[in-house]
Every structure is written in C-alpha cells, then in structure tokens.
Design a protein around this motif. Structure first.
Motif, PDB file in Angstrom:
ATOM      1  N   TYR A   1     -69.483  48.537  -5.904  1.00  0.00           N
ATOM      2  CA  TYR A   1     -68.058  48.504  -6.214  1.00  0.00           C
ATOM      3  C   TYR A   1     -67.956  47.926  -7.620  1.00  0.00           C
ATOM      4  O   TYR A   1     -68.458  46.836  -7.885  1.00  0.00           O
TER       5      TYR A   1
ATOM      6  N   PHE B   1     -65.951  47.062 -11.353  1.00  0.00           N
ATOM      7  CA  PHE B   1     -64.700  46.576 -11.907  1.00  0.00           C
ATOM      8  C   PHE B   1     -64.831  46.417 -13.422  1.00  0.00           C
ATOM      9  O   PHE B   1     -65.903  46.094 -13.939  1.00  0.00           O
TER      10      PHE B   1
ATOM     11  N   TYR C   1     -62.740  44.166 -16.413  1.00  0.00           N
ATOM     12  CA  TYR C   1     -61.740  43.164 -16.751  1.00  0.00           C
ATOM     13  C   TYR C   1     -61.708  42.998 -18.268  1.00  0.00           C
ATOM     14  O   TYR C   1     -62.712  43.224 -18.953  1.00  0.00           O
TER      15      TYR C   1
ATOM     16  N   LEU D   1     -59.024  36.352 -17.308  1.00  0.00           N
ATOM     17  CA  LEU D   1     -59.407  37.759 -17.211  1.00  0.00           C
ATOM     18  C   LEU D   1     -58.279  38.566 -16.581  1.00  0.00           C
ATOM     19  O   LEU D   1     -57.680  38.142 -15.593  1.00  0.00           O
TER      20      LEU D   1
ATOM     21  N   PHE E   1     -57.373  42.265 -14.837  1.00  0.00           N
ATOM     22  CA  PHE E   1     -57.955  43.422 -14.174  1.00  0.00           C
ATOM     23  C   PHE E   1     -57.517  44.702 -14.872  1.00  0.00           C
ATOM     24  O   PHE E   1     -56.328  44.890 -15.168  1.00  0.00           O
TER      25      PHE E   1
ATOM     26  N   LYS F   1     -60.915  49.712 -11.158  1.00  0.00           N
ATOM     27  CA  LYS F   1     -62.083  49.561 -10.294  1.00  0.00           C
ATOM     28  C   LYS F   1     -62.456  50.895  -9.673  1.00  0.00           C
ATOM     29  O   LYS F   1     -61.599  51.772  -9.490  1.00  0.00           O
TER      30      LYS F   1
ATOM     31  N   ILE G   1     -64.195  52.336  -6.210  1.00  0.00           N
ATOM     32  CA  ILE G   1     -64.630  52.002  -4.844  1.00  0.00           C
ATOM     33  C   ILE G   1     -65.359  53.197  -4.251  1.00  0.00           C
ATOM     34  O   ILE G   1     -66.506  53.105  -3.829  1.00  0.00           O
TER      35      ILE G   1
ATOM     36  N   PHE H   1     -65.339  42.758 -19.732  1.00  0.00           N
ATOM     37  CA  PHE H   1     -66.376  42.441 -18.754  1.00  0.00           C
ATOM     38  C   PHE H   1     -66.443  43.529 -17.690  1.00  0.00           C
ATOM     39  O   PHE H   1     -65.424  43.931 -17.128  1.00  0.00           O
TER      40      PHE H   1
ATOM     41  N   PHE I   1     -70.866  44.700  -3.873  1.00  0.00           N
ATOM     42  CA  PHE I   1     -71.565  45.676  -3.042  1.00  0.00           C
ATOM     43  C   PHE I   1     -71.204  45.471  -1.588  1.00  0.00           C
ATOM     44  O   PHE I   1     -70.674  44.413  -1.212  1.00  0.00           O
TER      45      PHE I   1
ATOM     46  N   ASN J   1     -67.310  40.048  -1.278  1.00  0.00           N
ATOM     47  CA  ASN J   1     -66.484  39.974  -2.483  1.00  0.00           C
ATOM     48  C   ASN J   1     -67.075  39.052  -3.539  1.00  0.00           C
ATOM     49  O   ASN J   1     -66.355  38.464  -4.346  1.00  0.00           O
TER      50      ASN J   1
ATOM     51  N   LEU K   1     -68.666  38.864  -6.847  1.00  0.00           N
ATOM     52  CA  LEU K   1     -68.850  39.713  -8.012  1.00  0.00           C
ATOM     53  C   LEU K   1     -69.884  39.117  -8.957  1.00  0.00           C
ATOM     54  O   LEU K   1     -69.917  37.910  -9.179  1.00  0.00           O
TER      55      LEU K   1
ATOM     56  N   PHE L   1     -70.900  39.431 -12.872  1.00  0.00           N
ATOM     57  CA  PHE L   1     -70.329  39.894 -14.125  1.00  0.00           C
ATOM     58  C   PHE L   1     -71.420  40.154 -15.167  1.00  0.00           C
ATOM     59  O   PHE L   1     -72.459  39.487 -15.188  1.00  0.00           O
TER      60      PHE L   1
ATOM     61  N   TYR M   1     -61.235  31.495  -5.514  1.00  0.00           N
ATOM     62  CA  TYR M   1     -62.566  31.357  -6.100  1.00  0.00           C
ATOM     63  C   TYR M   1     -62.522  30.388  -7.282  1.00  0.00           C
ATOM     64  O   TYR M   1     -61.488  30.226  -7.928  1.00  0.00           O
TER      65      TYR M   1
ATOM     66  N   TYR N   1     -64.816  29.988 -10.868  1.00  0.00           N
ATOM     67  CA  TYR N   1     -65.841  30.522 -11.744  1.00  0.00           C
ATOM     68  C   TYR N   1     -66.036  29.558 -12.915  1.00  0.00           C
ATOM     69  O   TYR N   1     -65.099  28.877 -13.330  1.00  0.00           O
TER      70      TYR N   1
ATOM     71  N   LEU O   1     -70.000  34.446 -17.291  1.00  0.00           N
ATOM     72  CA  LEU O   1     -69.102  34.088 -16.191  1.00  0.00           C
ATOM     73  C   LEU O   1     -69.880  34.117 -14.880  1.00  0.00           C
ATOM     74  O   LEU O   1     -70.499  35.129 -14.542  1.00  0.00           O
TER      75      LEU O   1
ATOM     76  N   THR P   1     -61.255  39.043   1.896  1.00  0.00           N
ATOM     77  CA  THR P   1     -62.636  38.841   1.465  1.00  0.00           C
ATOM     78  C   THR P   1     -63.394  40.154   1.419  1.00  0.00           C
ATOM     79  O   THR P   1     -64.615  40.176   1.376  1.00  0.00           O
ATOM     80  N   GLY P   2     -62.676  41.258   1.458  1.00  0.00           N
ATOM     81  CA  GLY P   2     -63.337  42.545   1.415  1.00  0.00           C
ATOM     82  C   GLY P   2     -64.085  42.759   0.119  1.00  0.00           C
ATOM     83  O   GLY P   2     -63.695  42.272  -0.932  1.00  0.00           O
ATOM     84  N   ASP P   3     -65.150  43.521   0.198  1.00  0.00           N
ATOM     85  CA  ASP P   3     -65.989  43.755  -0.972  1.00  0.00           C
ATOM     86  C   ASP P   3     -65.218  44.432  -2.103  1.00  0.00           C
ATOM     87  O   ASP P   3     -65.600  44.321  -3.267  1.00  0.00           O
TER      88      ASP P   3
ATOM     89  N   GLN Q   1     -59.910  40.750  -7.664  1.00  0.00           N
ATOM     90  CA  GLN Q   1     -59.692  39.334  -7.904  1.00  0.00           C
ATOM     91  C   GLN Q   1     -58.784  39.164  -9.121  1.00  0.00           C
ATOM     92  O   GLN Q   1     -58.974  39.814 -10.140  1.00  0.00           O
TER      93      GLN Q   1
ATOM     94  N   PHE R   1     -57.226  36.458 -11.879  1.00  0.00           N
ATOM     95  CA  PHE R   1     -57.679  35.212 -12.481  1.00  0.00           C
ATOM     96  C   PHE R   1     -56.534  34.383 -13.053  1.00  0.00           C
ATOM     97  O   PHE R   1     -55.538  34.917 -13.542  1.00  0.00           O
TER      98      PHE R   1
END
Lengths: 114, 114
Positions: free
Chosen positions: A32, A34, A36, A44, A46, A49, A51, A90, A95, A100, A102, A104, B33, B35, B43, B97-99, B103, B105
């Motif tokens: 998966y 993404f 940013y 950051l 978004f 993405k 999927i 970024f 996966f 979730n 990630l 980077f 989260y 980071y 990151l 919490t799905g893959d 997210q 920030f």
C-alpha cells in the motif's frame, strides 16, 4: 521487512514542465503506497495513495502516481509544475497485515524554478 | 479548525530534563501515532495507539513514554533528555488501524536539547 527508496535527494524542474519524483519499494505481500508533501516548518500533507485497482492514481493539487508492480515503483508525477509545488516529498509503504505501520523514504526536495 | 494539533510548537530545554508534548485530534479517529523526524528529515514511527491501547512500539529508549488518556489525545513524555533527542516530533491519526488507512499529520514539535 519493508523499505522505500527515493533515489534523488533533489529534483529541479522549470515551471510549466512535467515533473517526476521517483520511488521504489520492497515489501512482503501486497503493498500500500502513499505520497506525502512537507512544506517548510509544516507537517506532512497527504497527496494520494494506491491500495488496489487502477494503477494510475490521481491525487491533490494535480498530482498523480503510477503503480508498477513489475518494477516495484510508485513514481509521483505532475504534467505542469508550479513554483508553489516546491517542497519535500515523501513516499511511504505499508503492507497487508502491517497494522498501518508505514515506512517512509528519505524524501526528495522538489525545486520548481521560473 | 485544526484537525491534528500539537503543543508546544517549539521546545528548548537542557539535557537531563523531563518534558512532554501533547497531541489532540478532532477527526474522530481511533488511532494515533508518534513519529520522529531527524535533522536529515528521516521520518520514523515510534508508537501507535488504538483506542488507548498500544499497538506499535518501535525500538525506542524507554525514556520515551506515550500516554493516551482518551482516543482523541496522545501525549509523549520524555525523561532525562539527551542531545540526540533533538528532532521534530510529529503526531498523526488515522480512522482505524487498517493497513490502507490514511494517516493525517500534525504540524510538528521542534525539540531542541542543549
């Protein structure tokens, strides 16, 4: 373990020209992906993405990215760059079963000049 | 309205001190989260909480302790600060919490340890 590579620390492009920011990845299982963007002294934001489904993903501000499974790449593109696109970009990968989490890439500084 | 907010924005302190960074999200998300972004802009995830339960705990010194009083808040407490803790710390949140969950920030907290 998953990993992301952004091979270019900096990309320079003239305003109005197309831009590409490269990203390759490595994961076990389905990736998966993404993108940013980070402007100076900001968090950051978004962009887009991937999927599943169509390999060409369209996102915010006219950006798009193409998922290429055979080349394990997810390059970010824009047909016509703007000076205001100058920022740090970024790529990130999650996966299946990753919870979730990630990973980077190291970021690519995009500089768009007049 | 700010979706993910952090306080303070800047934090300058001496080695050996204890400090906290606060994060709040008003997106109704279940997962939050922390980071760390180092001086080279790399990151890396530190922690993740889902509904006040710790679900990701990366290899981080135990001087760092996250606390989630409710699902809209995730604070980061750091004991005995060291020079190497200087970085920008970002909070993020996602719906689940799905893959594949995106997210979002916060603006970051720049911590400088002298």
């Amino acid at each position: 373990a998953q990993s992301v590579a952004q091979p270019e620390d900096q990309v320079n492009v003239a305003e109005g020209n197309p831009l590409t920011v490269k990203c390759t990845y490595s994961v076990s299982g389905n990736p998966y992906l993404f993108w940013y963007v980070q402007y100076p002294n900001r968090g950051l934001q978004f962009l887009l993405k991937y999927i599943t489904g169509d390999n060409l993903v369209k996102g915010s501000y006219g950006f798009e990215a193409e998922f290429n499974k055979s080349q394990t790449s997810f390059h970010l593109k824009k047909p016509s760059a703007l000076v205001s696109d100058s920022a740090l970009y970024f790529c990130a990968v999650g996966f299946t079963g990753g919870g979730n989490k990630l990973t980077f890439g190291t970021g690519t500084q995009l500089k768009v000049e007049l | 309205d700010t979706a993910v907010s952090q306080t303070p924005k800047y934090l300058v302190t001496q080695m050996g001190n204890d400090k906290s960074i606060k994060c709040e999200q008003n997106l109704g998300h279940d997962t939050m989260y922390w980071y760390k972004q180092d001086s080279k802009k790399f990151l890396k995830i530190m922690f993740s909480y889902n509904n006040k339960e710790l679900i990701i705990n990366e290899t981080v010194p135990n001087r760092f302790s996250p606390k989630s009083p409710d699902k809209a808040h995730l604070n980061l407490h750091i004991n005995s600060l060291e020079l190497g803790d200087s970085a920008v710390y970002f909070c993020a949140s996602s719906q689940l919490t799905g893959d594949t969950d995106t997210q979002y920030f916060g603006p970051g907290t720049r911590l400088t340890v002298l």
